[in-house]
Design an enzyme around this catalytic site. Structure first.
Site, PDB file in Angstrom:
ATOM      1  N   HIS A  52      -9.650 -52.260 -26.946  1.00  0.00           N
ATOM      2  CA  HIS A  52     -10.017 -50.989 -26.148  1.00  0.00           C
ATOM      3  C   HIS A  52      -8.519 -50.325 -25.847  1.00  0.00           C
ATOM      4  CE1 HIS A  52      -9.773 -54.371 -23.198  1.00  0.00           C
ATOM      5  NE2 HIS A  52      -9.086 -53.641 -22.327  1.00  0.00           N
TER       6      HIS A  52
HETATM    7  P1  TYD Z   1     -13.330 -56.905 -21.591  1.00  0.00           P
HETATM    8  O1  TYD Z   1     -12.676 -55.933 -21.019  1.00  0.00           O
HETATM    9  O2  TYD Z   1     -14.394 -55.785 -22.734  1.00  0.00           O
HETATM   10  O3  TYD Z   1     -12.631 -57.951 -22.680  1.00  0.00           O
HETATM   11  P2  TYD Z   1     -12.255 -58.362 -23.878  1.00  0.00           P
HETATM   12  O4  TYD Z   1     -11.782 -56.743 -24.166  1.00  0.00           O
HETATM   13  O5  TYD Z   1     -11.354 -59.204 -23.568  1.00  0.00           O
HETATM   14  O6  TYD Z   1     -13.079 -58.465 -24.888  1.00  0.00           O
HETATM   15  O7  TYD Z   1     -13.917 -57.441 -20.903  1.00  0.00           O
HETATM   16  C1  TYD Z   1     -15.686 -57.863 -21.286  1.00  0.00           C
HETATM   17  C2  TYD Z   1     -16.920 -58.278 -20.068  1.00  0.00           C
HETATM   18  O8  TYD Z   1     -16.542 -58.764 -19.175  1.00  0.00           O
HETATM   19  C3  TYD Z   1     -17.246 -56.850 -19.621  1.00  0.00           C
HETATM   20  O9  TYD Z   1     -18.496 -56.504 -19.872  1.00  0.00           O
HETATM   21  C4  TYD Z   1     -16.594 -56.163 -18.544  1.00  0.00           C
HETATM   22  C5  TYD Z   1     -16.441 -57.887 -18.371  1.00  0.00           C
HETATM   23  N1  TYD Z   1     -15.580 -58.111 -16.678  1.00  0.00           N
HETATM   24  C6  TYD Z   1     -15.462 -57.865 -15.621  1.00  0.00           C
HETATM   25  O10 TYD Z   1     -16.889 -57.419 -14.832  1.00  0.00           O
HETATM   26  N2  TYD Z   1     -14.678 -57.960 -15.499  1.00  0.00           N
HETATM   27  C7  TYD Z   1     -13.281 -58.024 -15.692  1.00  0.00           C
HETATM   28  O11 TYD Z   1     -11.907 -58.034 -14.465  1.00  0.00           O
HETATM   29  C8  TYD Z   1     -12.718 -57.921 -16.861  1.00  0.00           C
HETATM   30  C9  TYD Z   1     -11.397 -58.378 -17.305  1.00  0.00           C
HETATM   31  C10 TYD Z   1     -14.246 -57.999 -18.117  1.00  0.00           C
END
Ligand code: TYD
Length: 134
Positions: free
Chosen positions: A49
């Protein structure tokens, strides 16, 4: 692509190491949120992302991992393995995290509170966004 990294100040003596950083001084933004990622299988890849506004500093405070950054034109791969070393990830930057060592802990300092609306989770949409905003 210009990759911005930080070498944080470290106080080392016979009792160990202490690394510190201050918002708006050692990293170029206010810190509103901190999160960390650990227990990632070596074969797993995360991220996929970009963010419209969010700025982040990534620090692998234990173990190692790699970060792929893509600004829509060029891609770079950076290994993080030094707890006193940080990687700046600005807005509009596609990122993938991979090759986590079993003991890796990736600390993320973020300029904004969590907002799903700030995410771009589709690569084609990211490319369109880059073209529209440049
Ligand atoms: P995401 O940012 O997509 O993680 P990565 O890029 O490491 O795979 O986040 C994973 C999940 O966690 C997504 O459902 C959103 C949630 N999340 C929160 O609720 N709060 C946060 O501060 C973060 C970073 C993620």
């Amino acid at each position: 692509m210009e990759v911005k990294t930080f070498d944080f100040k470290k106080i080392s003596n016979s009792s160990g190491n202490l690394v510190f950083l201050e918002a708006n001084k050692d990293i170029p933004f206010d810190v509103k949120r901190v999160y960390y990622i650990y227990g990632v299988n070596n074969n797993d890849r995360r991220g996929f992302h970009a963010h419209k506004s969010l700025q982040q500093a990534l620090i692998c405070i234990h173990g190692s991992c790699k970060i792929m950054l893509d600004d829509g034109t060029a891609k770079v791969d950076i290994e993080l393995k030094d707890p006193s070393h940080g990687l700046f990830v600005g807005n509009a930057m596609w990122r993938e995290m991979y090759d986590f060592s079993p003991d890796a802990v990736l600390l993320v300092l973020a300029s904004e509170y969590y907002d799903e609306g700030d995410y771009i989770r589709d690569y084609d949409e990211f490319i369109r966004y880059i073209k529209e905003t440049n």
